[in-house]
Design a protein around this motif. Structure first.
Motif, short mmCIF file in Angstrom:
data_model
loop_
_atom_site.label_atom_id
_atom_site.label_comp_id
_atom_site.label_asym_id
_atom_site.label_seq_id
_atom_site.Cartn_x
_atom_site.Cartn_y
_atom_site.Cartn_z
N GLY A 95 0.99 -1.30 0.08
CA GLY A 95 0.22 -0.23 -0.18
C GLY A 95 0.82 1.48 -0.26
O GLY A 95 0.16 2.76 -0.46
N VAL A 105 -5.46 5.26 -2.19
CA VAL A 105 -4.92 4.00 -1.32
C VAL A 105 -5.13 4.31 0.06
O VAL A 105 -5.08 4.90 0.81
CB VAL A 105 -3.06 3.65 -1.33
CG1 VAL A 105 -3.23 2.47 -0.40
CG2 VAL A 105 -2.06 4.03 -2.27
N THR A 107 -6.32 1.31 2.82
CA THR A 107 -5.55 -0.06 3.34
C THR A 107 -6.84 -0.45 4.49
O THR A 107 -7.37 -0.06 5.14
CB THR A 107 -4.77 0.05 4.11
OG1 THR A 107 -3.15 0.35 3.56
CG2 THR A 107 -4.36 -1.06 4.86
#
Length: 363
Positions: A95, A105, A107
Motif C-alpha cells: 500500500g 490507497v 488499506t
C-alpha cells in the motif's frame, strides 16, 4: 554474515549444486541466440505449472521486489485507486509503494499475527472504494502466516474489480498457488525462497486483463512489464537478458517439477507442523494467533521473555545455526525459521531444533 552449517533463514535459502552450476556456465549473447528463447519458453511453462495458470510470464533480471514495483508501475497511474489488504509488513508495504507512486490507497488492515478473517469488512471496502487494483501478500514471511485468497478472488469478480495483484514470492512451490482459480491477474514471484535459486531473478504472471491495463498505462521504465509482451516472439528484450540467471531459474523449477508439486506441498506442510510442535514443547510461543493460518514455508516465534534477541541470535550462530530476525514493529520480538525449498528437510530441521533447545537450556 558467513555460511552456517545449519541454514534456516527464510530466504535466500541454501542453493542446490546443480543450480549453482548454471551460474558457472558461460553462455552466448542471449538476445541473438535462439537457445535463449527456447530456455525462456521452457522456464515460462514451468512457472505456469507451479502457479496453476495459463497466463504469460514476464521473467525479469532482478530480485523479487522488482516484480512488485514493476507490477504497480506498469498497471497504476497517479490518482487511480488501490485497495491494499494488510496483515503484515509486506501487505501494508505494498500500500505504501502504491501511495508513493501517486495512487489513492485505502488499506483494510489486520493485526500482524492475523490472516484475513473478516471478509465482510473487505467486501464493504471494495464496494465503497471501487478500486482499480487489490493487492495482497499470500505468505507474510515476517509474520509466518498464509492468507486465504479464494474468497478475495470471488469478491474481485463480484464487484468487477479490474486487477487482483498477489505477492506469492514466499509461497509458490511450497503451497498451492491457484492463480487462475483464484482470479489473480498479477502473480508475483522470486527465485530465493522455495524455488531455491540465488536472488537474481523475479517474474510476474500476467492475465489478459492485466496486459490491457499495462498497454493503457504504457510505463517505459527499466522495471516495465510491457516490453515482455512481445519480447520472445520478436527476440527483442528491453535490456541485456541475464542468461545465467534464467538458466539457474530453469534448473530450479525443473527440480521442483520433477519432485512433484503435491509432494513438495506435503513435504513443506509436514516439516512445518513438526517444527511448530517441537518449538511449543520447548515452551516457546508461536507468533501467529491460534486462529490465524500458519505458513508452510516459515515459522515465526516470539523471542523468549527476558532474553535479548541479539544475545539469542549470537548464541545460535556460535552453535552453527542461522535463523532470521524480523522487521518493523516485530524487530527484536520475533525470530523466524525458514523451512522452505531445500531447507524443508527433516534432518536439517532436527539439527536446528536441537540447537535452539540447547541454547534455551543454557540461558
Amino acid at each position: 554474515m558467513k555460511t552456517y552449517p545449519i541454514p534456516l533463514v527464510p530466504g535466500p535459502v541454501k542453493v542446490p549444486p546443480s543450480v549453482l552450476q548454471a551460474y558457472l556456465t558461460d553462455y552466448g549473447s542471449a538476445d541473438l541466440e535462439p537457445e535463449y528463447l527456447d530456455l525462456y519458453r521452457q522456464t515460462e511453462a514451468d512457472l505456469q505449472k507451479i502457479c496453476a495458470t495459463q497466463n504469460r510470464f514476464a521473467i525479469l533480471s532482478g530480485e523479487g521486489m522488482l516484480a512488485l514495483w514493476g507490477a504497480l508501475k506498469s498497471c497504476i497511474l497517479p490518482g487511480e485507486r488501490v485497495l491494499a489488504i494488510g496483515t503484515g509488513v509486506f501487505g501494508y508495504g505494498m500500500g505504501d509503494m502504491a501511495r508513493a507512486l501517486g495512487a489513492e490507497v485505502q488499506t483494510v488492515g489486520f493485526e500482524y499475527d492475523q490472516t484475513v478473517n473478516d471478509w465482510a469488512r473487505v467486501e464493504q471496502a471494495i464496494a465503497e472504494f471501487h478500486p482499480k487494483m487489490i493487492t495482497i501478500i499470500h505468505c507474510e514471511t515476517p509474520s509466518g502466516t498464509l492468507n486465504p485468497i479464494a474468497e478475495l478472488g470471488e469478491l474481485k469478480e463480484k464487484y468487477h474489480v479490474p486487477l487482483l495483484c498477489m505477492d506469492a514470492v514466499a509461497s509458490m512451490g511450497g503451497a498451492p498457488v491457484l492463480t487462475d482459480e483464484w482470479k489473480v491477474d498479477l502473480v508475483l514471484g522470486g527465485t530465493q525462497k522455495v524455488i531455491s535459486a540465488p536472488p537474481g531473478m523475479s517474474f510476474v504472471g500476467i492475465s489478459p486483463r492485466a496486459w490491457q491495463a499495462i498497454d493503457e498505462v504504457n510505463y517505459p521504465g527499466y522495471d516495465a512489464l510491457q516490453p515482455f509482451k512481445t519480447a520472445v516472439e520478436q527476440a527483442y528484450f528491453p535490456y541485456t537478458p541475464y542468461w545465467h540467471g534464467l538458466a539457474a531459474l530453469h534448473t530450479a523449477t525443473q527440480l521442483l517439477i520433477h519432485e512433484g508439486l503435491e509432494h513438495s506441498f506435503a513435504r513443506h506442510a509436514s516439516v512445518a507442523k513438526y517444527t511448530r510442535s517441537r518449538l511449543t514443547e520447548m515452551g516457546l510461543t508461536l507468533f501467529p494467533a491460534p486462529d490465524a493460518i500458519p505458513a508452510p514455508t516459515v515459522t515465526a516465534v516470539k523471542v523468549p521473555d527476558g532474553i535479548a534477541w541479539s544475545d539469542f541470535d549470537q548464541r545460535l550462530r556460535q552453535a552453527g545455526m542461522a535463523v532470521g530476525g524480523s522487521y518493523g514493529t516485530l524487530a527484536g520480538k520475533v525470530f523466524r525459521l525458514g523451512h522452505m525449498g531445500t531447507q524443508a528437510d527433516q534432518d536439517l530441521i532436527d539439527e536446528g531444533l536441537a540447537v535452539i533447545e540447547s541454547v534455551l537450556h543454557a540461558l
